[in-house]
Motif scaffolding. Sequence first.
Motif, short mmCIF file in Angstrom:
data_model
loop_
_atom_site.label_atom_id
_atom_site.label_comp_id
_atom_site.label_asym_id
_atom_site.label_seq_id
_atom_site.Cartn_x
_atom_site.Cartn_y
_atom_site.Cartn_z
N ASP A 615 52.62 43.25 -4.36
CA ASP A 615 52.95 42.29 -3.31
C ASP A 615 51.76 41.47 -3.21
N GLY A 616 52.10 40.00 -2.66
CA GLY A 616 51.15 39.09 -2.04
C GLY A 616 50.42 38.24 -3.19
N LEU A 617 50.96 38.46 -4.39
CA LEU A 617 50.16 37.75 -5.36
C LEU A 617 51.03 36.71 -6.34
N ARG A 618 50.83 35.61 -6.71
CA ARG A 618 51.54 34.60 -7.55
C ARG A 618 50.85 34.14 -8.50
N VAL A 619 51.16 33.57 -9.36
CA VAL A 619 50.54 32.63 -10.39
C VAL A 619 51.36 31.40 -10.56
N ALA A 620 50.62 30.40 -10.83
CA ALA A 620 51.56 28.98 -10.83
C ALA A 620 50.66 28.03 -11.46
N ASP A 621 50.50 28.06 -12.54
CA ASP A 621 50.01 27.05 -13.33
C ASP A 621 50.54 26.85 -14.83
N ALA A 622 49.81 26.55 -15.79
CA ALA A 622 50.29 26.42 -17.13
C ALA A 622 50.50 27.93 -17.76
N SER A 623 49.96 28.68 -17.09
CA SER A 623 50.00 30.07 -17.88
C SER A 623 51.53 30.74 -17.34
N ILE A 624 52.27 30.24 -16.64
CA ILE A 624 53.49 30.66 -16.28
C ILE A 624 54.47 30.22 -17.35
#
Length: 657
Positions: A615-624
Amino acid sequence: MRNGYITKRQQNGCRNQVVKAEHNGQYSLQQSYSRKMNMYSLDYDVPEAPCSPPFSVNGPSLTDVCNGNSATLFLSMINMLAAYSSIINGMCDRITPIKRPQFIYDFIVVGGGAAGSVVAARLSEIKNWNVLLVEAGPDELPGMQIPSNLQLYLNTKLDWNYKTTNESYACLRYNGSCSWPRGKNLGGCTSHHGMAYHRGHAKDYDRWMEMGNAGWSWKDVLPYFFKSEDNKEIGRIRAEDHATGGPMTVERFPWQPQFAWDILTAAKETGLGVSEDLVGQNITGFTVAQTISRNGVRLSTARAYLWPNRNRKNLHVALNAIVTKVNTMKNSSKVKTVGITFIMNGQQYNVIAKKEVILTAGAINSPQLLLLSGIGPKRHLDSVGIRTVVDLPGVGENLHNHASYGVDFSLSETHIDELNINNADTYLYNQTGPLASTGLAQVTGILASNYTTADDPDIQFFFAGYQAICNTDGRIEDLKMYDNKQTVRFIAVNIQTLSRGRLILASKNPLSPPIIWSNDLAHPQDRSIIYQGIQYILKLSQAETMKKYNLKMIDTIIPECEQYKKNGEMNYAYWDCKFRYDTRPENHQAGTCKMGPSSDPMAVVNPALKVYGIDGLRVADASIMPQMISGNPVASINMIGERVTDFIKNDYKVMNN
Ligand SMILES: Cc1cc2nc3c(=O)[nH]c(=O)nc-3n(C[C@H](O)[C@H](O)[C@H](O)COP(=O)(O)OP(=O)(O)OC[C@H]3O[C@@H](n4cnc5c(N)ncnc54)[C@H](O)[C@@H]3O)c2cc1C
């Protein structure tokens, strides 16, 4: 006086003025150049302005990144005048970094590049949310703001300087190790990149949907491209394809070499086609690209999104602050994100995120941070002695990039250095001329190979030459000059990569670079697409319009490839060998924290960009990106930043206030 600083000699009424101060921070070198003395004087006054000092950012100057020779004084003059120009360097508009962080924030954003700058700016629109943006590098330097200095600061301390390893199909000239530069400064790679504006096309996003990513179709993402865009060319291009009023200014550079227009004529003559706007109606053909710049000055994502919000009390930016871990806590079967650990000025800080941590550290560093935090494949984590928090096999997998090959041609015309006193003067005075452009790098083209159709094209073309750049002595790959003749490079890029590599930790030391194996060009179709691109390039070079230049291909000898030539003929096997030896990795890495549905065991984040199992963790860049888009990615990564903040705002049911 805020703008336009007056020199001592002007104040004294001296005729032989040194730096001619203009209005609004625009300067002229012209009168400062004493032809008789063949030198510049460095006499100037420090401005009395309530702004950060122009050289407050430590880092290499133009004289450091250029080959030291007789031009040293000239370069240091450009550097200084650019630094003092409020229009170019914007010392009154920059963010002020914090000296030390608070103990607790609502949101922590890790990495201030193409995605992170957007996320931090958009989250801090909510006044009662406190946001910390943590960036490993310093602020951008004055010289980086000049478009012609594209790539000039790579391979310095403002670059993570990554190298891939153990390649069997790529960069064989360098023993199977490719250079992967990545910006290490506020703005990330957007402070170094070519500024070309592209979005990929509808099929790219519809493919993401087909992989199970609901809500990411072209129809879903287009409004977010519009949200970030401020297009200055509506009229030349169709209004329905673009938007105005967003933070990212999109324009065309004010200067193109004649050769750029001749490429377009050649494309028409040879039937390859021309497009006024590659993200509009005609997604194939050749064009002078639209660029992410503002009135002839580079516009990094940090400059576009963070600078205007520098006075927000709820937005803190930590610079030269490297995040080493995402801290987590296990409560019965649930894992929750607690905050991060980072090192700034030699001191370690543990900061709590009350709501969420968002990783926007890019396609190499975001998966590296997950692994360092115990989120990744258990077997690998065991092997480096890291306790597994969430066993997520996809972290670091699915690594891919665009790869290309460049063909150099020498022209009959004598080389002229575009970096000269007149062009520098023009730039400093009104941000036009060759320094306000990237030369031929602003020309691009997109076509389809015979593996696909024109609505899903897979070859992009880049060009190089006529760039007003200093000699870097090979520190970055320069176009070489042959017999003092002008040289140009035509590049064919495969933009639908099938090869996949991976990234793992070398050790549990957070400051050690990861082991990167790109596996570029392993899939034969990836090389075959480049080959088809080369055939288009050869066709273009033989067009009627090109005849006046008398283009001569420079066929650099690679001994290992010569065996494939049959009677001197450059057949497929020969080119295929050259691609593997002299591979040109583009800088469009992606895929290492792949977005996918819960049914996909290799997915790292769900379509709302939340990391699976925590919970409480996102990834948001070219890696997704499960598959890199078919074009230049910055606008698309900005879009990802815009989308994730809307996901978050929706989750917390807040409206902008
Ligand atoms: C030379 C070059 C030319 C290019 N040309 C173009 C072009 O013309 N058009 C285009 O669209 N794209 C271009 N690109 C690609 C584009 O710039 C990148 O794809 C894009 O910037 C990647 O965005 P990102 O947010 O994923 O990562 P980045 O922009 O790289 O941002 C990541 C940020 O995170 C920071 N960071 C990483 N780890 C940590 C840590 N542990 N702690 C704190 N901070 C951290 C980094 O320092 C960096 O600032 C180019 C790239 C390069 C290098």
